[in-house]
Motif scaffolding. Structure first.
Motif, mmCIF file in Angstrom:
data_model
loop_
_atom_site.group_PDB
_atom_site.id
_atom_site.type_symbol
_atom_site.label_atom_id
_atom_site.label_comp_id
_atom_site.label_asym_id
_atom_site.label_seq_id
_atom_site.Cartn_x
_atom_site.Cartn_y
_atom_site.Cartn_z
ATOM 1 N N ASP A 1 -0.533 7.826 5.407
ATOM 2 C CA ASP A 1 -1.230 6.547 5.328
ATOM 3 C C ASP A 1 -0.216 5.534 4.804
ATOM 4 O O ASP A 1 0.146 5.559 3.627
ATOM 5 C CB ASP A 1 -2.427 6.661 4.382
ATOM 6 N N VAL A 2 0.248 4.647 5.682
ATOM 7 C CA VAL A 2 1.316 3.724 5.283
ATOM 8 C C VAL A 2 0.850 2.700 4.256
ATOM 9 O O VAL A 2 1.675 2.024 3.629
ATOM 10 C CB VAL A 2 1.925 3.002 6.500
ATOM 11 N N THR A 3 -0.468 2.563 4.069
ATOM 12 C CA THR A 3 -0.960 1.631 3.054
ATOM 13 C C THR A 3 -0.883 2.226 1.648
ATOM 14 O O THR A 3 -1.104 1.527 0.665
ATOM 15 C CB THR A 3 -2.414 1.202 3.343
ATOM 16 N N ASP A 4 -0.581 3.524 1.562
ATOM 17 C CA ASP A 4 -0.442 4.224 0.287
ATOM 18 C C ASP A 4 1.042 4.275 -0.077
ATOM 19 O O ASP A 4 1.797 5.122 0.401
ATOM 20 C CB ASP A 4 -1.020 5.636 0.404
ATOM 21 N N ARG A 5 1.448 3.345 -0.934
ATOM 22 C CA ARG A 5 2.872 3.230 -1.254
ATOM 23 C C ARG A 5 3.441 4.514 -1.853
ATOM 24 O O ARG A 5 4.551 4.935 -1.507
ATOM 25 C CB ARG A 5 3.086 2.061 -2.214
ATOM 26 N N ALA A 6 2.691 5.144 -2.722
ATOM 27 C CA ALA A 6 3.172 6.371 -3.357
ATOM 28 C C ALA A 6 3.352 7.482 -2.332
ATOM 29 O O ALA A 6 4.317 8.260 -2.399
ATOM 30 C CB ALA A 6 2.198 6.808 -4.450
ATOM 31 N N ALA A 7 2.441 7.560 -1.366
ATOM 32 C CA ALA A 7 2.539 8.592 -0.335
ATOM 33 C C ALA A 7 3.755 8.366 0.556
ATOM 34 O O ALA A 7 4.446 9.318 0.950
ATOM 35 C CB ALA A 7 1.264 8.619 0.503
ATOM 36 N N VAL A 8 4.015 7.110 0.892
ATOM 37 C CA VAL A 8 5.183 6.793 1.708
ATOM 38 C C VAL A 8 6.460 7.187 0.965
ATOM 39 O O VAL A 8 7.360 7.827 1.523
ATOM 40 C CB VAL A 8 5.208 5.288 2.058
ATOM 41 N N ASP B 1 -5.545 -5.243 11.021
ATOM 42 C CA ASP B 1 -5.449 -4.686 9.678
ATOM 43 C C ASP B 1 -4.145 -5.129 9.017
ATOM 44 O O ASP B 1 -3.069 -4.580 9.280
ATOM 45 C CB ASP B 1 -5.519 -3.160 9.734
ATOM 46 N N TRP B 2 -4.248 -6.129 8.144
ATOM 47 C CA TRP B 2 -3.078 -6.654 7.445
ATOM 48 C C TRP B 2 -2.399 -5.574 6.620
ATOM 49 O O TRP B 2 -1.166 -5.501 6.546
ATOM 50 C CB TRP B 2 -3.510 -7.815 6.547
ATOM 51 N N ARG B 3 -3.187 -4.703 5.982
ATOM 52 C CA ARG B 3 -2.622 -3.691 5.089
ATOM 53 C C ARG B 3 -1.711 -2.723 5.833
ATOM 54 O O ARG B 3 -0.688 -2.295 5.297
ATOM 55 C CB ARG B 3 -3.738 -2.935 4.366
ATOM 56 N N VAL B 4 -2.061 -2.389 7.063
ATOM 57 C CA VAL B 4 -1.211 -1.501 7.844
ATOM 58 C C VAL B 4 0.022 -2.248 8.347
ATOM 59 O O VAL B 4 1.164 -1.791 8.172
ATOM 60 C CB VAL B 4 -1.990 -0.906 9.034
ATOM 61 N N THR B 5 -0.193 -3.407 8.975
ATOM 62 C CA THR B 5 0.894 -4.120 9.641
ATOM 63 C C THR B 5 1.876 -4.749 8.665
ATOM 64 O O THR B 5 3.097 -4.648 8.857
ATOM 65 C CB THR B 5 0.318 -5.206 10.572
ATOM 66 N N ALA B 6 1.389 -5.389 7.620
ATOM 67 C CA ALA B 6 2.269 -6.093 6.678
ATOM 68 C C ALA B 6 2.608 -5.235 5.456
ATOM 69 O O ALA B 6 3.777 -4.952 5.183
ATOM 70 C CB ALA B 6 1.622 -7.403 6.251
ATOM 71 N N ASP B 7 1.572 -4.809 4.714
ATOM 72 C CA ASP B 7 1.828 -4.008 3.518
ATOM 73 C C ASP B 7 2.514 -2.689 3.863
ATOM 74 O O ASP B 7 3.424 -2.245 3.156
ATOM 75 C CB ASP B 7 0.518 -3.710 2.781
ATOM 76 N N GLY B 8 2.061 -2.064 4.944
ATOM 77 C CA GLY B 8 2.668 -0.794 5.349
ATOM 78 C C GLY B 8 4.152 -0.935 5.636
ATOM 79 O O GLY B 8 4.961 -0.078 5.260
ATOM 80 N N ALA B 9 4.519 -2.026 6.301
ATOM 81 C CA ALA B 9 5.938 -2.269 6.592
ATOM 82 C C ALA B 9 6.736 -2.423 5.309
ATOM 83 O O ALA B 9 7.876 -1.935 5.204
ATOM 84 C CB ALA B 9 6.084 -3.510 7.465
ATOM 85 N N ALA B 10 6.158 -3.117 4.324
ATOM 86 C CA ALA B 10 6.839 -3.293 3.043
ATOM 87 C C ALA B 10 7.033 -1.959 2.329
ATOM 88 O O ALA B 10 8.110 -1.680 1.782
ATOM 89 C CB ALA B 10 6.047 -4.257 2.165
#
Length: 269
Positions: free
Chosen positions: A47-54, A75-84
């Motif tokens: 789950d790319v929205t989970d920073r710790a998991a990434v 989904d902003w969290r996937v596209t933007a936050d996930g990329a970060a």
């Protein structure tokens, strides 16, 4: 090479995996819901929205390079936050990052967009893609950001949309121009960028701009379908606020890469 493909169950991600396995790379591919279906790829749910998991996954896999293709249109969290999150973790482990961006971050204009033209998004997805680029560039200045257009090929959403319009189930706009690229060409170009030292945004799209309606006609010709039933309209008639003419100038990529980016008329010949 130890390669990590984030979004390996997607249309482009799966093709990146196929080409990488064929080239003898060791490949780990992530998925969220749909499983990775490419033989030879080690699948990992993420789950790319989970920073710790990434961070945990990249710390474990320790890839030499990472090709990031995940997105979710609404989904902003996937596209933007996930990329970060991906960029942060990639920088921590010292992996080469090839980040997939989009022409959706441009507002549209008659003149083609160059590689370093700044984003001017009109809608939330374009804004998310622009935010993703900003985050990636801030965290990992050594990353390359591949700005592409409509991704076509058998099984693509873009081709299916054309077939739906030919059957009267969807509408294609005659005033919405893009530069379609075949999935195999785009995947090959992204993998070719891995060992290079190129950084920042790079347009990687087809050399030929067509409207969505024209793309529908090309699909009709390719499939041997009657084009008279093609359902078309314009953005204005539909009352929508979205980019119209977005042409990417990919001449720099064409000059730098061995991969040939084919025009859409050749792809659908």
């Amino acid at each position: 090479m130890n390669l990590l493909v984030v979004g390996a169950s997607g249309f482009l991600g799966a093709e990146v995996c196929r080409q990488s396995v064929a080239a003898g790379r060791r490949v780990t591919g992530t998925y969220h819901s749909a499983a990775v279906a490419v033989p030879g790829v080690a699948p990992r749910r993420l789950d790319v929205t989970d920073r710790a998991a990434v961070r945990a996954l990249l710390t474990e896999v320790r890839p030499d390079a990472l090709v990031a293709t995940p997105y979710r249109y609404d989904d902003w969290r996937v596209t933007a936050d996930g990329a970060a999150h991906i960029a942060c973790a990639s920088a921590e482990v010292g992996a080469r990052l090839v980040h997939l961006s989009s022409d959706a971050l441009h507002a549209g204009r008659p003149a083609p967009y160059l590689d370093d033209d700044v984003p001017t998004p009109l809608h939330p997805y374009g804004a998310a893609k622009a935010a993703a680029e900003t985050a990636v560039r801030a965290v990992d200045p050594g990353a390359v950001l591949v700005r592409t257009s409509l991704i076509v090929g058998e099984g693509s959403k873009q081709i299916q949309l054309c077939r739906d319009a030919l059957a009267g189930r969807a509408v294609l706009f005659s005033d919405e121009a893009r530069c379609p690229v075949h999935v195999a060409d785009l995947a090959a170009a992204m993998l070719e960028l891995v060992p290079t030292d190129l950084t920042g945004p790079l347009n990687v799209a087809g050399p030929e701009a067509v409207s969505r309606a024209e793309l529908g006609l090309l699909v009709a010709r390719h499939d041997g379908l009657d084009p008279t039933g093609l359902k078309t309209s314009t953005i204005a008639e539909a009352g929508l606020h979205r980019p119209a003419e977005v042409r990417l100038d990919s001449s720099r990529a064409a000059g730098l890469l061995r991969t040939r980016l084919r025009g859409i008329t050749e792809v659908l010949a």
